[in-house]
Scaffold this motif. Structure first.
Motif, PDB file in Angstrom:
ATOM      1  N   ALA A  69       0.832  -1.209   0.000  1.00 14.08           N
ATOM      2  CA  ALA A  69       0.000   0.000   0.000  1.00 14.08           C
ATOM      3  C   ALA A  69       0.865   1.258   0.000  1.00 14.08           C
ATOM      4  N   TYR A  70       2.009   1.190   0.661  1.00  9.98           N
ATOM      5  CA  TYR A  70       2.927   2.324   0.700  1.00  9.98           C
ATOM      6  C   TYR A  70       3.462   2.628  -0.698  1.00  9.98           C
ATOM      7  N   TYR A  71       3.929   1.603  -1.399  1.00 10.78           N
ATOM      8  CA  TYR A  71       4.467   1.828  -2.741  1.00 10.78           C
ATOM      9  C   TYR A  71       3.365   2.266  -3.710  1.00 10.78           C
ATOM     10  N   PHE A 138       8.668   7.903  -9.120  1.00 13.40           N
ATOM     11  CA  PHE A 138       8.569   7.995  -7.667  1.00 13.40           C
ATOM     12  C   PHE A 138       8.318   6.631  -7.026  1.00 13.40           C
ATOM     13  N   GLY A 139       7.454   5.832  -7.641  1.00 10.91           N
ATOM     14  CA  GLY A 139       7.175   4.519  -7.068  1.00 10.91           C
ATOM     15  C   GLY A 139       8.396   3.627  -7.031  1.00 10.91           C
ATOM     16  N   PHE A 140       9.123   3.549  -8.145  1.00 12.30           N
ATOM     17  CA  PHE A 140      10.316   2.689  -8.183  1.00 12.30           C
ATOM     18  C   PHE A 140      11.478   3.308  -7.403  1.00 12.30           C
ATOM     19  N   TYR A 141      11.518   4.625  -7.306  1.00 17.15           N
ATOM     20  CA  TYR A 141      12.563   5.234  -6.476  1.00 17.15           C
ATOM     21  C   TYR A 141      12.421   4.790  -5.024  1.00 17.15           C
ATOM     22  N   PHE A 144      13.494   1.045  -4.927  1.00 16.50           N
ATOM     23  CA  PHE A 144      14.929   0.800  -5.069  1.00 16.50           C
ATOM     24  C   PHE A 144      15.719   1.397  -3.912  1.00 16.50           C
ATOM     25  N   LYS A 145      15.267   2.500  -3.366  1.00 20.05           N
ATOM     26  CA  LYS A 145      15.951   3.088  -2.223  1.00 20.05           C
ATOM     27  C   LYS A 145      15.921   2.126  -1.032  1.00 20.05           C
ATOM     28  N   LYS A 146      14.772   1.518  -0.810  1.00 15.35           N
ATOM     29  CA  LYS A 146      14.664   0.531   0.264  1.00 15.35           C
ATOM     30  C   LYS A 146      15.476  -0.720  -0.077  1.00 15.35           C
ATOM     31  N   TYR A 147      15.393  -1.152  -1.326  1.00 17.92           N
ATOM     32  CA  TYR A 147      16.079  -2.375  -1.757  1.00 17.92           C
ATOM     33  C   TYR A 147      17.586  -2.236  -1.609  1.00 17.92           C
TER      34      TYR A 147
END
Length: 358
Positions: A69-71, A138-141, A144-147
């Protein structure tokens, strides 16, 4: 078997996102929260136990951080952020610096030649293309930032946070431009060739007849060349600027600032980041426009016709104004959407405390 407290630990550093945390800082070293605030026997992840000495309260956001839900919320915020802002500045895209001496004279000539409707020629492919790009950007940023933070681990993620911002934004933009490229090709053709088409409905079929489906992606590599450095600068400089504003300019800790002040900081950080973005991405922007406007043209043709100096400077003042305002508005809208759904604004948190090794 006793449950390992370290399995409860999120690898995302708290500097990436900050909620209200009950620790204060003295000379950069967090004061220890008393373990006695929790039950001595409690090992639950709900209490956010990082070690014997450090306790972080459970977040109070409406949406669980880093959940699907966050992403999804970040993706939706990106749609509003990029789609609406790029559509709004469509008139600035129509001012050709080689034809008009200034923005004011350009608007005057455009109004005289094409009327009020001419100011928003190409707004539909702009809205659709940049909405798709914003969703992915924004969604993939966020993903990927978390990843990459998880891959690096807490200590390295805090130490090399700027590299994580750069890697996460570059990875996201690589995907986002694939979504943007077809609409960008049609938009540029509609805007730079008067009489080619009125908009997307008639412009897309006409473009496909003349260029084919492969023509929609003719500008993908130059688009990557423009957008990836732009986005890397956009996200990394924004995160750094916002962190420095909270650290050196705002006398109140972020979690004690009003939401309006936090959103003002997001806009200011975005505007300053946008100026840097414009300078970095401008040569490739001129190249993309040239390739999409001239059938069969190559990068070498662009360099020969515009010259190296022209490639870097042609239309730069206008682009600085446009991208600065655009980027500031994008970060403001994005963080406003996050606040609306109960998430913290981006950036400005304190570094995560060191985790004691077992």
């Amino acid at each position: 078997m006793a449950k390992n407290n370290h399995s409860c630990q999120s690898l995302i550093p708290s500097f990436l996102y900050s909620s209200s945390v009950g620790s204060s800082y003295n000379g950069g070293v967090p004061q220890l929260l008393q373990q006695s605030k929790l039950s001595p026997s409690s090992n639950s992840c709900d209490h956010g136990v990082l070690s014997k000495n450090f306790v972080i309260p459970a977040p109070s956001e409406k949406i669980e951080m880093f959940s699907p839900a966050y992403y999804l919320a970040c993706t939706a915020g990106g749609v509003f952020s990029c789609g609406l802002t790029h559509m709004t500045v469509t008139p600035l895209d129509l001012i050709d610096p080689s034809k008009y001496k200034s923005i004011t004279s350009g608007f005057g000539v455009l109004l005289k030649e094409q009327g009020a409707r001419g100011f928003f020629r190409g707004w539909v492919p702009t809205l659709l293309g940049y909405s798709a790009q914003g969703a992915c950007k924004f969604g993939f940023y966020e993903f990927f930032k978390k990843y990459y933070s998880d891959m690096a681990g807490p200590e390295n993620a805090a130490k090399y946070k700027t590299l994580i911002y750069l890697a996460g934004s570059a990875s996201a933009e690589l995907i986002a431009d694939v979504a943007l490229c077809p609409m960008e090709a049609v938009k540029v053709r509609v805007q730079t060739q008067p009489g080619f088409a009125r908009g997307l409905a008639d412009g897309m079929p006409k473009f496909l007849r003349s260029e084919g489906y492969s023509g929609l992606y003719k500008g993908l590599v130059p688009l990557w060349g423009r957008q990836i450095p732009y986005t890397m600068m956009k996200f990394a400089s924004f995160e750094t600027i916002v962190e420095q504003l909270y650290k050196n300019v705002i006398p109140t800790p972020k979690d004690q600032c009003s939401k309006n002040l936090q959103l003002g900081i997001s806009f200011a950080g975005g505007y300053l980041a946008g100026i840097l973005c414009a300078i970095v991405s401008h040569p490739a922007d001129n190249l993309v426009s040239f390739l999409n406007n001239a059938r069969g043209a190559t990068a070498g043709d662009a360099v020969r016709q515009l010259g190296l100096w022209g490639l870097f400077t042609r239309g730069l003042p206008l682009r600085i104004v446009m991208i600065g305002t655009l980027t500031g508005a994008q970060w403001g809208i994005y963080d406003a959407f996050k606040v609306f759904v109960g998430l913290p604004t981006t950036g400005g948190g304190a570094p995560a405390p060191a985790v004691a090794k077992p």
